[in-house]
Design a protein around this motif. Structure first.
Motif, short mmCIF file in Angstrom:
data_model
loop_
_atom_site.label_atom_id
_atom_site.label_comp_id
_atom_site.label_asym_id
_atom_site.label_seq_id
_atom_site.Cartn_x
_atom_site.Cartn_y
_atom_site.Cartn_z
N ALA A 259 5.60 -7.18 -6.82
CA ALA A 259 5.10 -5.86 -7.25
C ALA A 259 4.21 -5.20 -6.22
O ALA A 259 4.45 -3.89 -6.11
CB ALA A 259 3.90 -6.05 -8.55
N ALA A 260 3.67 -5.98 -5.34
CA ALA A 260 2.92 -5.41 -4.13
C ALA A 260 3.95 -4.88 -3.13
O ALA A 260 3.55 -3.96 -2.26
CB ALA A 260 2.12 -6.65 -3.53
N ALA A 261 5.06 -5.49 -3.05
CA ALA A 261 6.19 -5.11 -2.24
C ALA A 261 6.98 -3.64 -2.40
O ALA A 261 7.95 -3.36 -1.41
CB ALA A 261 7.02 -6.39 -1.65
N CYS A 262 6.93 -3.41 -3.75
CA CYS A 262 7.66 -2.23 -4.25
C CYS A 262 7.24 -1.03 -3.55
O CYS A 262 6.30 -0.93 -3.02
CB CYS A 262 7.44 -2.26 -5.78
SG CYS A 262 8.36 -3.14 -6.59
N PRO A 263 8.29 0.08 -3.28
CA PRO A 263 7.92 1.37 -2.78
C PRO A 263 6.64 2.11 -3.43
O PRO A 263 6.33 1.75 -4.30
CB PRO A 263 9.24 2.12 -2.69
CG PRO A 263 9.85 1.63 -3.89
CD PRO A 263 9.51 0.09 -4.11
N SER A 264 6.48 3.34 -2.77
CA SER A 264 5.36 4.02 -3.41
C SER A 264 5.71 4.45 -4.73
O SER A 264 6.95 4.79 -5.25
CB SER A 264 5.22 5.47 -2.34
OG SER A 264 4.89 4.98 -1.53
N THR A 290 11.33 4.49 -1.06
CA THR A 290 12.39 3.73 -1.88
C THR A 290 13.52 3.41 -1.09
O THR A 290 14.27 2.28 -1.43
CB THR A 290 12.60 4.61 -3.15
OG1 THR A 290 11.51 5.03 -3.94
CG2 THR A 290 13.97 3.99 -3.81
N SER A 291 13.93 4.37 -0.23
CA SER A 291 15.28 3.89 0.62
C SER A 291 14.70 2.96 1.68
O SER A 291 15.76 1.85 1.59
CB SER A 291 15.54 5.18 1.51
OG SER A 291 15.72 6.40 0.84
N LEU A 292 13.76 2.76 2.15
CA LEU A 292 13.38 1.63 3.22
C LEU A 292 13.22 0.41 2.42
O LEU A 292 13.33 -0.69 2.91
CB LEU A 292 12.17 1.95 4.06
CG LEU A 292 12.39 3.11 5.02
CD1 LEU A 292 11.10 3.57 5.54
CD2 LEU A 292 13.33 2.87 5.92
#
Length: 309
Positions: A259-264, A290-292
């Motif tokens: 959850a903490a590692a997800c994109p903005s 999201t891409s990175l």
């Protein structure tokens, strides 16, 4: 199988669906209106079904304690993210302070996190993920609004904002879990079938959003890399450090870390539109992170796999 390898496999599966969303937009089979309507269905129908069904398991006091532990860890992770955002984006650093801080603090934990946790950990992982989502909603509908408006909201408005389908599903599911009530098969099966659409729908929407955004211009802006590093690397690593210190159950640890590692999160864009901030900038940060994240999440999980093995 190694946690990082499983994560890579799931990320690739989700990325393939995302590409289909991109192709659908480019082929004019979908447009921005399609993405908006699909998002509403996902947020108000499909995700609540996933959350509700994650509670349909035998009552276990240890799991209930696990929910409380997850909430505490989630709270600590959000506090750390807020501190990091304040350090990296000082108050007078520009007109988009609120948008940039929002992109660092609030991840796409519901949109991308739930499908990934479901694929990696199954129902038990989603069960603990709901606790993270509850804390997320508490923060985003209080701190997030204060950040965007520059002032506090009334208690009545905060409570009103908190009444969302996902939160209602959490409370209903928790009530069913504690009382041991099981939904009849006639209801449970259709709800499960709807919930199974969560990952494909979320990734198709992400693909449509990516196809709409000007990703190339985002890649040419150095500041987006600093913000992306904060969201995708610094916040997850600080969260990982917290998890290492506390030493909790592996399923709880992995759920919180994903959850903490997800994109903005998309909430940044929605709040920017609502409070007349730079919503285009928020969309670009969403697209680039999201891409990175297709690269950073497997790397973070590789580290986690070594630590939690």
């Amino acid at each position: 199988m190694d946690l990082a390898l499983i994560t890579v496999k799931k990320i690739l599966e989700m990325f393939f669906i995302l590409l289909i969303g991109v192709v659908a937009f480019k082929a004019k089979a979908a447009d921005s209106t399609t993405g908006s309507r699909m998002t509403s269905i996902l947020l108000y129908v499909i995700s609540p079904c996933v959350i509700l069904m994650s509670y349909q398991m035998e009552f276990d006091k240890n799991r209930l304690v696990g929910l409380a532990v997850t909430a505490g860890l989630s709270f600590a992770s959000f506090l750390a993210a807020i501190i990091i955002s304040n350090l990296l984006v000082p108050k007078h650093s520009g007109p988009d302070v609120a948008v940039e801080r929002m992109s660092i603090v609030y991840s796409n934990c519901g949109f991308i996190g739930i499908p990934l946790v479901d694929g990696l950990l199954g129902g038990e992982g989603v069960f603990y993920m709901t606790s993270y989502l509850t804390v997320f909603n508490l923060f985003v509908w209080s701190h997030g609004i204060i950040l965007m408006k520059g002032k506090t909201e009334s208690f009545k408005d905060t409570v009103k904002n908190f009444i969302q389908p996902s939160n209602l599903a959490i409370f209903a599911g928790l009530l069913l879990y504690i009382t041991g009530i099981k939904l009849p098969k006639l209801i449970a099966d259709p709800v499960t079938m709807i919930g199974n659409m969560n990952t494909p729908m979320a990734m198709l929407i992400s693909g449509i959003n990516l196809a709409e955004s000007d990703l190339l211009s985002s890649l040419r802006t150095p500041r987006t890399y600093l913000l992306s590093a904060a969201r995708l690397i610094i916040v997850p690593l600080v969260t990982l450090l917290i998890l290492m210190v506390v030493q909790v159950d592996k399923v709880i640890a992995v759920a919180v870390l994903i959850a903490a590692a997800c994109p903005s999160g998309a909430m940044g864009t929605m709040f920017a539109m609502e409070y007349r901030k730079n919503s285009q900038y928020a969309s670009k940060l969403l697209a680039i992170t999201t891409s990175l994240s297709l690269l950073t999440i497997p790397i973070i999980m590789l580290a986690a796999g070594r630590i939690f093995s």
